[in-house]
Design an enzyme around this catalytic site. Structure first.
Site, PDB file in Angstrom:
ATOM      1  CE  LYS A 145      21.695  74.788 -64.767  1.00 59.20           C
ATOM      2  NZ  LYS A 145      20.687  73.680 -64.779  1.00 59.20           N
ATOM      3  CG  HIS A 186      -1.370  94.222 -40.994  1.00 57.12           C
ATOM      4  ND1 HIS A 186      -1.999  95.243 -40.318  1.00 57.12           N
ATOM      5  CD2 HIS A 186      -2.064  93.091 -40.695  1.00 57.12           C
ATOM      6  CE1 HIS A 186      -3.018  94.751 -39.626  1.00 57.12           C
ATOM      7  NE2 HIS A 186      -3.081  93.448 -39.843  1.00 57.12           N
ATOM      8  CD  GLU A 219      11.573  75.535 -63.087  1.00 55.92           C
ATOM      9  OE1 GLU A 219      12.602  76.158 -62.764  1.00 55.92           O
ATOM     10  OE2 GLU A 219      11.276  74.418 -62.614  1.00 55.92           O
TER      11      GLU A 219
END
Length: 540
Positions: free
Chosen positions: A503, A381, A350
């Site tokens: 947004k 793993h 960001e």
């Protein structure tokens, strides 16, 4: 002068061509690695931490040229401007004074204001921790729910989890961020409203996700018997917009202030960290701040050649802009640091996921790498196969805590052994000739599958013990690394305009989901079809 026209950049390009095929294995060979050893030369202490940079594809000349690049790009000047409270966030016309939140110098910017707010936090935290602050029925608080998103969630959640070993067992801390109701619903299954305190954290107090969850939580309290005039016993707000907090219904005395000169992803040191202070206590919170201040001083005072944030940032640029690495991995070999990679995702991407330079022109070079990670040994793993044998080079930051914070001490040598062995294996690799010996007679066809390219770069950060002070230094190290890289790339790490467009369109789509019909001219055909399918499902 643009980045690519800087003399140090041109010199680094020539140097890269000379060094790009050099093998770490050869640099570490006994005949080449004489005193002072490579590890001794490239292991640097700072702020209570130490970093081993020796397994990176760098030599002394690389460091010299990278440091010159930092000087040419103005890293020292921008660092000093930030600490002085100058406008370093030009698109919003703001300072970036997260460092003032942990400064001890009375002459630091906003020192009196910061100290007063922290004292208010401490008084409140002690009241909650001691049981003198009670819920509306007189029961002590045993659950704290922090509602926020982004910097109002990731930092506090990461720290509370990391410092579990010094937190009070009397209070459980929960974090709710997602607007998906499942996030809040799962927490509400675990808590009693009579014993629950909500901390609503939003800089503007208008954030969609946070306010949706806050309203639902308020309704939940009332539905379970809490009188509306008693909600003040259960709600506090943290915001730079106190009027909006009071408008929501939180008592003015229950409002803690943050400031517009602190960015969200840099704000855990402020009242945004109230959940941290309640969990671990004011004294431990002060230690967290002290550790960050230790790293601040190191960043300001250490020569660039021995400066941890500077070197961490410059080595990241070396891989991103010269080797072409597209991602970098953070692998804390500490379950306590489980949420550090997700915290750093926001801090790094960001901040530095930008294409516009400070002068408004666009970059012609890569900026932020994709940041990702998982604690060790779990990652071994899952994705370490790709790190060892895939064709893509992914630089790695290993983080090793040398002493455990838990009673199961017999586990710790195994954990550390895996961390150090992974960095060694990634560096050494295994040649085809060595693989043939491992495969054994008659299994020649297996040998290529047992080879490891090696020469995979890693940095190992060493933490003696995961104290609040050490954690504060570690977080501040990465904060300052971001500034170093942003300065070299000539971008603004303190804004986040990239979150805005989605947004804005989200509000339009939300309205369309409940509308009688959707105008197909408002959206592209894909988005219109998605809305129609969702509308049909929501009506069932």
């Amino acid at each position: 002068m643009t980045l690519k026209s800087l003399p140090a950049w041109t010199a680094l390009q020539s140097h890269f061509e000379q060094i790009r095929h050099a093998r770490l294995r050869d640099w570490f060979a006994p005949e080449n690695d004489r005193a002072p050893t490579r590890a001794e030369r490239f292991t640097i202490p700072g702020g209570g931490l130490a970093a081993d940079f020796s397994k990176n594809r760098i030599d002394d000349e690389t460091v010299r040229l990278l440091v010159q690049l930092a000087r040419d790009a103005g890293v020292e000047a921008r660092r000093d401007a930030m600490f002085a409270g100058e406008i370093v966030n030009p698109t919003e016309g703001r300072a970036a004074l997260h460092t003032a939140l942990r400064a001890t110098d009375p002459q630091a910017p906003f020192h009196a204001q910061v100290s007063a707010e922290r004292a208010k936090m401490a008084t409140f935290a002690r009241a909650v921790r001691s049981g003198t602050w009670t819920g509306y029925t007189g029961k002590r608080i045993r659950h704290v729910i922090n509602i926020g998103i982004g910097g109002s969630d990731l930092g506090p959640k990461m720290v509370v989890h990391a410092l579990h070993h010094v937190a009070t067992p009397e209070i459980s801390t929960h974090f709710v961020s997602n607007v998906d109701g499942a996030d809040l619903a799962r927490v509400l299954e675990q808590v009693d409203p009579e014993e629950t305190l909500a901390i609503i954290v939003s800089k503007t107090f208008t954030t969609l996700e946070t306010m949706t969850n806050a309203r639902s939580l308020r309704d939940w309290f009332v539905a379970r018997g809490c009188p509306e005039d008693a909600l003040a016993k259960h709600f506090v707000g943290v915001s730079a917009n106190p009027a909006e907090v009071v408008k929501f219904g939180i008592a003015a005395d229950n409002v803690f202030e943050m400031w517009d000169w602190v960015g969200g992803r840099y704000s855990l040191w402020s009242a945004v960290g109230l959940s941290i202070m309640i969990a671990v206590g004011p004294e431990q919170f002060d230690e967290l701040l002290a550790g960050a201040n230790d790293m601040d001083r190191h960043f300001r005072e250490a020569p660039l050649e021995r400066n941890l944030p500077v070197l961490l940032g410059l080595i990241g640029i070396w891989y991103r802009n010269f080797f072409g690495s597209q991602s970098y991995l953070v692998a804390p070999y500490s379950e306590a640091l489980h949420y550090l990679p997700s915290y750093l995702q926001q801090l790094e991407m960001e901040s530095n996921g930008k294409s516009a330079r400070l002068d408004g022109t666009f970059v012609d070079y890569p900026t932020s790498a994709v940041t990702w990670g998982e604690p060790g040994t779990n990652g071994q793993h899952a994705f370490f196969q790709m790190l060892h044998q895939g064709p893509t080079i992914v630089p790695i930051d290993f983080i090793a805590v040398l002493t455990p914070e838990h009673p199961l001490a017999s586990h710790h040598p195994k954990l550390l052994a895996n961390c150090f062995a992974q960095s060694e294996a990634l560096m050494l690799g295994r040649t085809l000739e060595e693989a043939r010996k491992v495969a054994g007679p008659g299994k020649e066809a297996l040998a290529p599958h047992l080879t490891f390219p090696g020469n995979r770069p890693t940095t190992t950060l060493l933490v003696d013990a995961l104290t609040p002070r050490a954690l504060g230094a570690l977080i501040a190290l990465y904060e300052h690394k971001v500034l170093v890289q942003a300065t070299v790339w000539d971008i603004n790490p303190f804004d986040q305009w990239g979150v805005e467009l989605g947004k804005i369109l989200g509000k339009v789509v939300e309205a369309d989901l409940s509308a009688e019909s959707v105008d197909p001219a408002k959206h592209d055909s894909s988005t219109t079809a998605l809305i129609e399918r969702a509308r049909a499902a929501l009506k069932r």
